[in-house]
Design a protein around this motif. Structure first.
Motif, PDB file in Angstrom:
ATOM      1  N   PHE A 140       0.780  -0.889  -0.533  1.00 22.84           N
ATOM      2  CA  PHE A 140       0.479   0.787  -0.047  1.00 22.84           C
ATOM      3  C   PHE A 140       1.016   1.502   0.157  1.00 22.84           C
TER       4      PHE A 140
ATOM      5  N   ASN B  72      -0.614  -2.995   4.708  1.00 16.73           N
ATOM      6  CA  ASN B  72      -0.456  -1.375   5.015  1.00 16.73           C
ATOM      7  C   ASN B  72       1.056  -1.013   5.142  1.00 16.73           C
TER       8      ASN B  72
ATOM      9  N   GLU C 167      -5.174   1.229  21.094  1.00 13.03           N
ATOM     10  CA  GLU C 167      -6.062   2.330  20.346  1.00 13.03           C
ATOM     11  C   GLU C 167      -5.502   2.938  18.841  1.00 13.03           C
ATOM     12  N   HIS C 168      -4.762   3.682  20.027  1.00 14.53           N
ATOM     13  CA  HIS C 168      -3.365   4.751  19.731  1.00 14.53           C
ATOM     14  C   HIS C 168      -2.709   4.063  18.739  1.00 14.53           C
TER      15      HIS C 168
ATOM     16  N   ARG D 167      -4.834   3.234  15.214  1.00 11.86           N
ATOM     17  CA  ARG D 167      -5.092   4.218  13.996  1.00 11.86           C
ATOM     18  C   ARG D 167      -3.207   5.133  13.785  1.00 11.86           C
ATOM     19  N   TYR D 168      -2.536   5.459  15.021  1.00 10.58           N
ATOM     20  CA  TYR D 168      -1.264   6.101  14.494  1.00 10.58           C
ATOM     21  C   TYR D 168      -1.135   5.285  12.947  1.00 10.58           C
TER      22      TYR D 168
ATOM     23  N   THR E  58      -1.529   2.854  11.405  1.00 13.35           N
ATOM     24  CA  THR E  58      -2.436   2.009  10.993  1.00 13.35           C
ATOM     25  C   THR E  58      -2.463   0.432  10.513  1.00 13.35           C
TER      26      THR E  58
ATOM     27  N   MET F 233      -5.124  -2.604  10.217  1.00 16.25           N
ATOM     28  CA  MET F 233      -6.743  -1.547   9.449  1.00 16.25           C
ATOM     29  C   MET F 233      -6.903  -1.824   7.700  1.00 16.25           C
ATOM     30  N   ALA F 234      -5.825  -3.099   7.170  1.00 17.41           N
ATOM     31  CA  ALA F 234      -6.196  -3.092   5.805  1.00 17.41           C
ATOM     32  C   ALA F 234      -7.382  -3.701   6.011  1.00 17.41           C
ATOM     33  N   THR F 235      -7.561  -4.565   4.798  1.00 15.89           N
ATOM     34  CA  THR F 235      -8.382  -5.647   4.084  1.00 15.89           C
ATOM     35  C   THR F 235      -8.292  -6.473   4.951  1.00 15.89           C
TER      36      THR F 235
ATOM     37  N   GLN G 171      -7.608  -6.758   7.742  1.00 20.96           N
ATOM     38  CA  GLN G 171      -8.308  -6.411   9.314  1.00 20.96           C
ATOM     39  C   GLN G 171      -7.144  -7.464   9.946  1.00 20.96           C
TER      40      GLN G 171
END
Lengths: 1001, 417, 90
Positions: free
Chosen positions: A52, A527, A546-547, A550-551, A553, A556-558, A560
């Motif tokens: 990505f 990612n 969680e931070h 998110r920071y 990623t 968070m790719a497909t 998951q």
């Protein structure tokens, strides 16, 4: 065909059926039963996509739903292209055509790979720290290029021609997953006679047992494959069990409500797909759910662990056993457990060279490692891979010894040539559905995984998704727990052969001989998040998992995070010195694997997007060239252009005819509520602002209904049919909500009232005839009705007959003309309409639509709820004080009229507006000011609610709400439009026939 | 002093393998006493603390967050930013925020990726057309950019919208606010946190409020899981949990907390360059910089604090999406999630004093609070510091529910997202 | 997606029902006697409880009857359903 990497025998593919397909424009061959991944591997192709962020070459990594790298786009046509599909899940078929994604010009030479060169200055979150100057460049320059570089595949650009379907299913037991645990649970449950549904996302059953080595795994002396086949065949014989393959549970909601997606035709050649449903979404209500979702193998996290040719060990085993494909010829294996040795032995038995096994443990006395030693396979104990070489395909691994405490590498580095590296980091229970259902996890400190601890729903987990490993353990657990869960006693003895060896050692981030900043140890492959990104996030104070997610990623790719999430957690836990159990996981969100929008929507598209309600006269309107307007779900005749008339001309003609001759309107859509009971009058007193007790039988009255907060909510005419019997009409749009609100009050606030409501909107067709000739027309159409003003005055009704059909005629008027509404049983609507047209022909009867109706009522200043009102208007604002009873003790909304703001004198009030130029028509919605300024902002005092050119007055008229409007009659105000300002004079709201003479004309 | 973020800082830090970046914010333990405490470490709460420190010279402030900052609706919304509201009070409030957004990245030295790609609101029937035109005119006279697009212009501005007259609810036009757009939600929380921390604000995570201590009609302090904290001023910015805090203080609010869901597709190459909202068919969509279609669904009708909604809401939303964009049918939903939104009966927020001295509430943002974040924080800081509202939030007081002077935005066809 | 046991019809899917807000709010018998504050309290102020809440539901696409439900809003667990005018079972 050249399948260089296909073994000469073995596997479950159908070697008699050769399938040709295209990959990046090149025609290749595989066999029926191959996945795209197995067919590519058989052809020696590992490089499938680009990552990505850094556009690094990536190959096939796994064999299933967890695949992070090998994403492809199916090319068919502009409406039938599918982005982001996993090569590991696509079953090949003749003429399948796929291309690599996220690369340009090609997967082999990708310009985007320049990002890899810059990777050092673009760590996690770099975009938060730059691209800020100058602000104006963000959208059109920085963001433009970021967007272009990001994204994976391409969206279709034409409408999807495929069909999707929905099904509902209720069962006593749903079993998710048909691996050994799921099959065993099903076998046990089936005997109970309960209604059972067994589903598995793959095309075949048996899970990982399917491709385990038959020399080392046996159940009751059967090979794994034979046992699966036999068990499945036995299950199929049970009438109480339904079995679905290619069916993935996407979401597990509260109250055992589950959403599943079944793939029906994606695996078929195009010619066999035609006319068939592509996918079906199942909505399941299950009394009990048995989760047997298995486990996913973990990778190992070391420098450059992402090259094509680095694969999960279990996947390599699957490619050999299920597809007869060897993924390489010079194979190295990197492991922390015994399972990888089964891969080694399997490959060795097929004649593939195992160059070395690197094991982070210092030994293992398991069956399989011992066998490997016997076979002469070189094992490097207590060692780790520190680096790999090979840009588009791995060609070397670098290996070093681990220090005693596993924190460092020691000794000399040595290199091993290879074309494949199998990695095996142990297994992670697939607890996704369990956590979606609200279940709580616990961390096993010895075995290093989260497992289901406490469930909130009627549910159990069995097998490896429950943290139970080892074939014998899995099937015994499945049997025992299923018996207990279903309260049955179906025991069967098993004789299981399986290799011994459970020793497992875990290092989340393997040590390296380099400065850690120089390594690229990927945690989330797709990612491109590395261990350094995670460290950076922690260093910068992002403490919560969680931070970090998110920071960086990560997860968070497909995919998951199916592959890398555990390692991300592990690395955070190690660095922050927090126990994993305390750290917790990030939330697993539905769906388990992505599902098409098409399937989620099913058939509810196009004409089925929403119900279309049509009046009984709809066909007539259509035949007579009506244009329709959507009012809620209703289609209402809007206007009837004749001979290419414009809308304006048609509305002018219709409006004029209604006042000079006769007009006919389909009013069937108005809501109609039949109200009966001894307290019906009292009930109306409470729901309308005006008084009803004294309304005589046979008479009609207009009513205004408020919300409890005093704002106008609905209006309509209600007719007293008998002592205890009324029929109420509501606005078209408000019918359902008014009915609901009245029921609510009756049932919950005033249960003492004897009143019964029935919605009869669809039971009656309503034909409204108005104009000076309306009486003459009605006289021709109906029998038994005396239309003299004395017998049948305005605001009253009569029952009569039209031929033999009963009708109810109300003399009420929304146009201000002499006007009658004929109500007949709905099925007669069209014939009565046609009778009126016929009878009115000589009188020039003209059908008019809603637009002319709006114009006609505006000439009379009648409001339309929802046009003159917007939920902020009281009856007093409408200057309708006359309809608000002062005497009545209470009615809905009364108290709210006496609050400080609702009593304010200078509220926005209902007025008429006239333009200086009678030809100038104001725009509805235009804002009004008292004082024009050169530029905004300007203080607005109100807005135009309705505006028309009146053909009967030969001038434009408008209705508005204006601050303090009551006191402004005759005053000048202004309507500033973008290109001009229009001067208006405040007028009365009644423009025509103030005395109401026309009602009796 | 925080070191500045820039491309030069990135290059410089790359030489030391990014090992020397400062913490974006500290993670301090709470002190026993603060001049003001903000309850709720979402975007609004952090912005409130930031402006209290920056513009009102408060030196001793804490933000208490029961989980992790930005973890509530800030991190769960679909990031739409616009100010094309109907009523003067709303327009003033949201445009105040929009103006701050326009320079927020520079002000915070943190790229919040505010992307002014425009927001369209589609009309599907005569009523929509009338109401959206009304809004367009009101916006224009309030000095807010907003234009009306006819169907041809809609088609031109966003070619993938299905503008066929033969669909169930055909597109009949649209408003367009060009200054509107999207931003990166997490970055807003993190940017404000970093900025506030630099001015000495204590951001205390994993600190749950257990009680509000009152002395008569004034507040005295807060019971937390990390001990008692004395303070004379408490600003509650707890979104879905506002009523929970209000109950601790012994007051009731006109709020209901409901599930709101959203979803994203798998990432695809750029296909839609603006934000499109449709109230009549209940769908709104934009595309994130990462390539995911970000799709907002509606609220469920019932109160729930579970952060989970019903599947039917997701299905209904996607139905509308496919009606408007039939080309998306083969794309796949990657992830769905829910938040808890606190909704006032008039779909407008509360930025208000309460009957208890020193207790302030900033809540009721319903489904559309993200866009207001900077303005909300700015005005709330003013309200807390001065003990009286700023002119721009005077209308959003709690007393409006007594007088009847509501700011009714849903009646006015303004989708509240 | 709740599975709701309508007291008149039995267990039905959530989608058949509509929600009606906080239960046991009794409409004042004499609204005109109330102060603006008291009226606002009745009209707008809500407990909005996180935890066990008593609430109203209507079996809209079924028997159309209103009834009450005790549900924990923190986990959506339904504790009981009961008819209008009845008290929740403990």
């Amino acid at each position: 065909m050249s399948n260089k990497y296909r073994l000469s025998s073995g596997g479950e593919i159908n070697r008699s059926e050769i399938v040709s397909f295209k990959f990046n424009g090149k025609t290749l061959y595989g066999y029926k039963g191959d996945t795209l991944a197995s067919a590519l591997l058989a052809n020696g192709i590992h490089l499938v996509g680009r990552s990505f962020k850094y556009h690094r070459p990536r190959g096939i990594f796994s064999s299933g739903v967890e695949e992070p790298n090998a994403l492809v786009q199916i090319i068919k046509d502009q409406g039938k292209t599918d982005p982001n599909l996993r090569a590991t899940q696509i079953e090949i078929y003749e003429d399948l055509n796929v291309i690599s994604q996220n690369c340009w010009p090609s997967v082999n030479f990708d310009i985007g790979a320049i990002n890899n060169f810059f990777s050092r200055i673009i760590p996690a979150g770099f975009y938060y720290k730059t691209f800020m100057w100058p602000a104006s460049l963000w959208k059109n320059v920085y963001e433009y290029f970021i967007r272009k570089a990001a994204g994976l595949g391409k969206s279709p650009t034409k409408k999807d021609p495929d069909i999707y379907d929905h099904s509902y299913y209720h069962c006593e037991v749903l079993i998710v997953g048909a691996g050994p645990a799921g099959l065993m649970a099903a076998k046990t449950a089936a005997k109970s006679g309960k209604k059972i549904l067994l589903v598995d996302e793959r095309s075949s059953f048996g899970g990982n047992l399917n491709f385990s080595n038959k020399d080392y795994n046996k159940i009751n002396d059967q090979t794994p494959f034979d046992w699966i086949k036999k068990t499945y065949q036995d299950l199929e014989k049970n009438k109480n069990i339904k079995i679905l393959n290619r069916t993935s549970v996407a979401a597990y909601h509260n109250y055992n409500y589950l959403i599943m997606l079944q793939n029906l035709t994606d695996h078929l050649p195009d010619k066999d797909k035609k006319g068939k449903i592509r996918q079906r979404l199942w909505k399941i209500r299950a009394r009990k759910v048995i989760l047997a979702t298995g486990a996913i193998e973990r990778p190992m996290i070391f420098d450059c662990n992402d090259r094509p040719g680095i694969m999960l060990s279990s996947a390599v085993r699957k490619y050999v056993n299920t597809y007869g494909v060897k993924c390489g010829e010079n194979i190295t294996i990197f492991t922390n457990n015994d399972d990888a040795y089964e891969t080694a032995i399997t490959l060795h038995d097929k004649g593939v060279k195992i160059k070395a096994i690197i094991d982070i443990r210092d030994n293992s006395d398991g069956t399989l490692p011992k066998k490997c030693i016997d076979l002469g396979i070189k094992i490097h104990w207590k060692s780790t891979v520190v680096y790999t070489e090979g840009y588009k395909k791995i060609n070397k691994i670098h290996v070093m010894k681990l220090s005693k405490d596993n924190n460092n590498v020691v000794g000399n580095k040595f290199k091993i040539d290879c074309d494949l590296l199998c990695v095996s980091g142990g297994y992670t229970p697939a607890i996704h559905l369990f956590t979606q259902s609200g279940g709580k996890l616990e961390y096993n400190e010895q075995k290093h995984y989260f497992f289901p601890k406490k469930n909130t729903l009627n549910q159990i987990s069995v097998g490896s998704c429950n943290g139970t490993f080892g074939l014998k353990n899995i099937i015994s657990e499945a049997q025992e727990k299923t018996n207990e869960f279903l309260n049955i006693d179906q025991k069967e003895q098993f004789n299981v052969l399986e290799p011994k060896g459970e020793k497992f050692e875990n290092i989340w981030l393997l040590p390296t001989n380099k400065v850690s900043g120089k390594t690229k140890s990927f945690v989330d492959y797709q990612n491109d998040s590395t261990s350094n990104d995670i460290k950076l996030a922690l260093r910068e104070g992002f403490k919560s998992i969680e931070h970090v997610k998110r920071y960086t990623t990560t997860g968070m790719a497909t995919d998951q995070g199916k592959i890398g999430n555990m390692h991300a957690l592990g690395i955070v836990s190690e660095i922050t010195n927090t126990k994993l159990g305390e750290l917790g996981t990030t939330t697993f969100r539905p769906p388990y694997s992505p599902i098409t929008f098409g399937a989620l929507v099913g058939r509810n598209v196009g004409q089925f997007f929403d119900i279309t309600r049509k009046t009984p006269m709809h066909d007539w309107h259509e035949k007579n060239n009506a244009k329709f307007e959507d009012v809620g779900q209703w289609k209402r005749a809007w206007y009837y252009p004749s001979n290419n008339e414009s809308m304006y001309d048609a509305v002018q003609r219709e409006s004029k005819a209604a006042r000079t001759k006769a007009g006919i309107l389909d009013a069937s859509t108005l809501g109609k509520i039949d109200i009966q009971g001894s307290d019906a009058s009292e009930f109306l007193n409470r729901v309308y602002t005006n008084a009803w007790s004294k309304l005589a039988i046979g008479k009609c009255r207009y009513g205004l209904m408020l919300n409890e907060d005093g704002m106008v909510y609905d209006d309509g005419v209600t007719t007293r049919l008998g002592e205890n019997h009324y029929i109420m009409t509501t606005t078209t749009g408000g019918a359902a909500t008014v009915m609901g609100k009245l029921e609510d009050f009756l049932q919950t606030e005033w249960p003492e009232l004897k009143v019964y409501l029935t919605s009869v909107t669809d039971h009656f067709a309503t034909v409204s005839v108005c104009g000076p000739y309306s009486k003459k027309i009605l006289e021709k159409v109906t029998q038994n009705i005396d239309y003299s003003d004395i017998n049948f005055p305005h605001m009253s009704f009569k029952d009569g007959l039209i031929d033999k059909i009963k009708c109810r005629v109300m003399r009420i008027s929304f146009t201000g003309e002499l006007s009658y509404e004929i109500n007949v049983q709905a099925n007669y609507g069209q014939s009565v309409w046609e009778k009126c047209m016929k009878a009115g022909k000589d009188f020039g009867i003209t059908p008019y639509g809603t637009e002319a109706m709006h114009l006609l009522r505006a000439e009379k200043g009648f409001i339309i709820v929802g046009q003159e009102t917007d939920g902020t208007v009281t009856p007093v604002d409408l200057q309708m004080d006359w309809i608000v009873s002062k005497k009545k003790y209470d009615f809905i909304g009364k108290r709210s009229l006496y609050r400080s703001d609702t009593m304010r004198e200078d509220r926005k009030q209902y007025v008429g507006l006239l333009t200086n130029d009678p030809k100038e028509i104001l725009e509805e919605g235009a804002q009004i000011v008292a004082e024009v300024k050169n530029m905004p902002p300007m203080d607005m005092v109100g807005h135009v609610t309705s505006s028309y050119y009146s053909p009967n007055l030969n001038k434009s008229i408008a209705l508005a709400v204006v601050k303090n409007g009551k006191k402004l009659k005759g005053k000048k105000l202004y309507v500033p439009m973008p290109n001009k300002t229009i001067e208006v004079t405040v007028s009365d709201t009644i423009f025509l026939d103030k005395e109401g003479k026309r009602l009796n004309a | 002093m925080k070191k500045k973020y820039s491309i030069f800082a990135l290059i410089k830090n790359s030489l030391s393998y990014h090992e020397n970046w400062q913490k974006a914010w500290r993670n301090p333990e709470p002190k026993s006493k603060y001049d003001a405490v903000i309850i709720g470490g979402g975007g609004h709460g952090l912005a409130s603390a930031y402006y209290l420190a920056k513009e009102h010279n408060f030196k001793n402030i804490a933000v208490l967050e029961k989980g992790w900052i930005g973890g509530g609706n800030t991190g769960r919304n679909t990031t739409i930013i616009r100010s094309n509201y109907l009523w003067d009070a709303s327009a003033g409030l949201y445009d105040h925020a929009l103006k701050i957004w326009e320079n927020l990245s520079q002000e915070l030295n943190y790229n919040v990726m505010f992307s002014q790609r425009g927001v369209m609101n589609l009309a599907h029937n005569q009523h929509d057309v009338r109401e959206l035109k009304r809004r367009t005119h009101a916006n224009r006279l309030n000095g807010i950019d907003c234009e009306w697009l006819n169907v041809e212009q809609v088609k031109k501005f966003c070619p993938i919208i299905n503008c066929s007259p033969n669909i169930r609810y055909p597109v009949m036009g649209s408003t367009l606010q060009r200054r509107a757009g999207t931003a990166r939600h997490d970055a807003v929380a993190w940017g404000y946190a970093r900025g506030a921390d630099a001015m000495g604000v204590d951001i205390i995570q994993n600190c749950e409020v257990k009680g509000i201590k009152r002395n008569g009609d004034s507040v005295e302090g807060i019971e937390t899981t990390k001990g008692f904290i004395r303070t004379k001023k408490i600003g509650v910015v707890a979104a879905g949990h506002s009523s929970v805090i209000a109950n601790m203080a012994g007051i009731r609010l006109p709020l209901e907390s409901k599930p709101l869901q959203a979803l994203v597709s798998e990432p695809i190459k750029p296909i839609i360059d603006t934000v499109v909202m449709s109230n009549a068919v209940h769908a709104y969509v934009s595309q994130s910089d990462k390539g995911e279609l970000v799709i907002g669904a509606g609220t469920d009708a019932y109160i729930s604090y579970t952060q989970k909604g019903t599947h039917e809401i997701i299905e209904g939303t996607l139905k509308a999406i496919l009606e408007l964009y039939p080309i998306f049918s083969r794309l796949r939903m990657l992830r769905q999630w829910g938040g808890v939104v606190d909704i006032c009966p008039d779909a407008s927020p509360l930025i208000s004093k309460t009957s208890i001295k020193g207790l302030y509430f900033n809540c009721g943002w319903g489904t559309g609070g993200f866009k207001a974040t900077p303005g909300s924080g700015h005005l709330f800081a003013h309200t807390i510091a001065k003990d009286e509202p700023h002119a721009l939030n005077a209308s959003f007081n709690i007393n409006r529910f007594v007088s009847g002077d509501l700011v009714d935005e849903h009646g006015a066809a303004a989708v509240a997202h | 997606m709740f599975l709701i046991k309508c007291p008149f019809c039995g267990e039905r899917d959530h989608s058949e029902f509509s929600y009606g807000g906080e239960a046991h709010l009794v409409r004042p018998k004499q609204p005109t006697e109330l102060s603006d504050d008291q009226w606002a309290e009745y009209l707008f102020m809500r407990k909005n409880i996180k935890g066990l809440q008593y609430e109203r539901w209507n079996h809209l696409h079924g028997c159309r009857r209103w009834f009450n439900m005790a549900r924990d809003t923190s986990n959506d667990k339904i504790h009981s359903v009961y008819k209008i005018g009845e008290k929740p079972s403990k």
